[in-house]
Design an enzyme around this catalytic site. Structure first.
Site, PDB file in Angstrom:
ATOM      1  N   SER A 131       0.834  -1.193   0.000  1.00 60.74           N
ATOM      2  CA  SER A 131       0.000   0.000   0.000  1.00 60.74           C
ATOM      3  C   SER A 131       0.872   1.247   0.000  1.00 60.74           C
ATOM      4  O   SER A 131       1.772   1.384   0.838  1.00 60.74           O
ATOM      5  CB  SER A 131      -0.895  -0.016   1.239  1.00 60.74           C
ATOM      6  OG  SER A 131      -1.667   1.159   1.280  1.00 60.74           O
ATOM      7  N   THR A 139     -11.096   2.736 -14.377  1.00 53.41           N
ATOM      8  CA  THR A 139     -10.058   3.623 -14.920  1.00 53.41           C
ATOM      9  C   THR A 139      -8.947   3.772 -13.894  1.00 53.41           C
ATOM     10  O   THR A 139      -9.207   4.026 -12.721  1.00 53.41           O
ATOM     11  CB  THR A 139     -10.675   4.997 -15.276  1.00 53.41           C
ATOM     12  OG1 THR A 139     -11.737   4.762 -16.201  1.00 53.41           O
ATOM     13  CG2 THR A 139      -9.644   5.920 -15.889  1.00 53.41           C
ATOM     14  N   CYS A 143      -7.610   0.586  13.312  1.00 51.94           N
ATOM     15  CA  CYS A 143      -8.906   0.026  12.934  1.00 51.94           C
ATOM     16  C   CYS A 143      -9.694  -0.420  14.153  1.00 51.94           C
ATOM     17  O   CYS A 143     -10.901  -0.479  14.117  1.00 51.94           O
ATOM     18  CB  CYS A 143      -8.714  -1.163  12.001  1.00 51.94           C
ATOM     19  SG  CYS A 143      -7.367  -0.934  10.866  1.00 51.94           S
TER      20      CYS A 143
HETATM   21  C1  LIG Z   1      -2.430  -0.428   6.605  1.00 50.89           C
HETATM   22  C2  LIG Z   1      -2.427  -1.892   6.482  1.00 50.89           C
HETATM   23  C3  LIG Z   1      -3.319  -2.563   5.630  1.00 50.89           C
HETATM   24  C4  LIG Z   1      -4.403  -1.830   4.880  1.00 50.89           C
HETATM   25  O1  LIG Z   1      -3.888  -1.017   3.857  1.00 50.89           O
HETATM   26  P1  LIG Z   1      -4.845   0.103   3.206  1.00 50.89           P
HETATM   27  O2  LIG Z   1      -4.043   0.619   2.060  1.00 50.89           O
HETATM   28  O3  LIG Z   1      -5.057   1.126   4.249  1.00 50.89           O
HETATM   29  O4  LIG Z   1      -6.083  -0.576   2.781  1.00 50.89           O
HETATM   30  C5  LIG Z   1      -3.219  -3.930   5.505  1.00 50.89           C
HETATM   31  N1  LIG Z   1      -2.299  -4.626   6.184  1.00 50.89           N
HETATM   32  C6  LIG Z   1      -1.421  -4.032   7.007  1.00 50.89           C
HETATM   33  C7  LIG Z   1      -0.400  -4.849   7.713  1.00 50.89           C
HETATM   34  C8  LIG Z   1      -1.453  -2.648   7.193  1.00 50.89           C
HETATM   35  O5  LIG Z   1      -0.595  -2.075   8.025  1.00 50.89           O
END
Ligand SMILES: *Cc1c(COP(=O)(O)O)cnc(C)c1O
Length: 395
Positions: A198, A236, A324
């Site tokens: 990410s 897109t 979260c």
């Molecule tokens: C932040 C995180 C995610 C989620 O990523 P997003 O881009 O926010 O959906 C998944 N796994 C781990 C270990 C993370 O730290």
């Protein structure tokens, strides 16, 4: 203000911002358009794909752009589950300390008839290779273990786990969202089949990420529609976001060693201060096999949320457990998995340092955390009953 929540998200780098702006404004075209201008956007997209692939030891055709870590995790798991089901294999192995973006889709598959084995984490926050050996069955279709944990920062023995899976031809997925751009990763050398990343965790923009899927693992689409991403992910493309992600990753990787050295030194300084100056406190997770930026503690006799609010008043942004789960009363599943009792798990604090941190930053954090913990213990009935010997200290 001290921003010490870099595991939740990181600021966009100047390099990423500068790389993105042309694709938001001047070169705004749809990469699927056939005219020259559209093809320029398409070229930028494919250039980003090649660069990102190169930085993790993959080839460009193995990279699929997504909306981030959560989507990549969901798609990786669904892909392996679909392939497994087709071959009559419906057993999944994961760990008890995964991110919810891995645990929740696997829970959904369990309701649909898959069997799931959860590898425990030892008190040091690390999964044992022998537990994987014991969990694998003839019908295992997926092993998913994260590279580094987002709450306690522990680094998992991914190479060893992946090696075992490769020998048995079982797809191995790793949620590397906390690791990409921070730890060296080579999917080919490490024999990883599926990897999630990410951008916003390595100074790229939010809402963009990628899934690496190795040979023979064509991702099952979560989003259907147009033929983008070789028909594996419709919609897109987020061209500017993808270009920004490539620029951010290039910069993070080029500075990785230097950053890791600097941050681990600051991390260890902060861990040493907190451990020595606050009684009945304990570091969560192994002291060495952890992300350079991560400091995670439990303090007995206090509530993590109260600690966060008072730190916020003092201009320090930190987290308790994972972002979260804050707002819910359940203590972190990760802290419970490493054996922290409920009460202790409630008194947790996660500090994740940014590249701009220095000794002054960590000394200030240490001083403020110490003062706030003392203050909260001053009127905590739990702390009073511990001190009066009515209940037993655990830490
Ligand atoms: C932040 C995180 C995610 C989620 O990523 P997003 O881009 O926010 O959906 C998944 N796994 C781990 C270990 C993370 O730290």
């Amino acid at each position: 203000m001290i921003y010490a929540d870099n595991a939740a998200t990181t600021p966009l780098s100047k390099a990423a911002f500068d790389a993105m702006t042309p694709y938001l404004c001047d070169c705004f075209y749809n990469p699927s358009s056939l005219y020259t201008a559209g093809q320029k956007a398409k070229e930028a997209l494919e250039d980003a794909r090649r660069r990102i692939a190169g930085l993790i030891g993959a080839s460009a055709k193995e990279i699929y752009f997504t909306s981030g870590g959560s989507e990549s995790d969901n798609q990786a798991i669904l892909t392996a589950a679909r392939l497994g089901k087709r071959a009559g294999k419906t057993h999944i192995v994961t760990s008890s300390i995964e991110h919810h973006a891995v645990l929740h889709p696997i829970e959904e598959l369990r309701k649909e008839g898959f069997r799931v084995s959860y590898l425990p984490a030892a008190p040091d926050g690390i999964v044992r290779v022998s537990d994987l050996q014991a969990a694998l069955c003839e019908d295992t279709c997926l092993v998913s273990v994260m590279t580094a944990n987002n709450e306690i920062g522990t680094i998992q023995p991914i190479r060893e786990l992946a090696e075992i899976c490769r020998e048995r031809k079982i797809p191995f997925h790793t949620d590397a969202v906390q690791a990409v751009g921070h730890l060296p990763i080579d999917v080919t050398q490490a024999k990883i089949d599926l990897l999630s990343a990410s951008a916003h965790k390595f100074h790229g923009p939010k809402g963009v990420g990628f899934l690496f899927a190795g040979k023979g693992l064509s991702p099952s689409p979560l989003i259907r529609g147009g033929a983008q991403e070789r028909s594996r992910r419709a919609g897109t493309e987020n061209v500017a976001g993808i270009v920004g992600m490539a620029a951010a990753l290039e910069e993070s990787v080029s500075r990785m060693e230097e950053t890791a050295q600097k941050l681990s030194r600051l991390r260890d300084r902060l861990i040493a201060s907190l451990a020595s100056e606050i009684p009945h406190a304990a570091l969560n997770g192994d002291a060495v096999k952890r992300l350079p930026s991560n400091v995670s503690f439990c303090f007995e006799g206090i509530e993590g949320e109260a600690l966060l609010l008072l730190l916020d008043d003092r201009g320090i942004c930190a987290s308790s457990g994972s972002a979260c789960t804050s707002g819910s009363l359940d203590p972190s599943h990760v802290l419970l998995a490493i054996g922290r009792p409920h009460d202790v798990a409630h008194g947790s604090l996660r500090i994740t340092l940014g590249e701009d941190a220095d000794e002054e930053t960590v000394d200030r954090i240490a001083r403020d955390v110490k003062e706030v913990v003392e203050h909260l213990r001053g009127f905590s009935p739990v702390w009073r009953s511990l001190c009066a010997g009515k209940s037993q200290f655990i830490l």
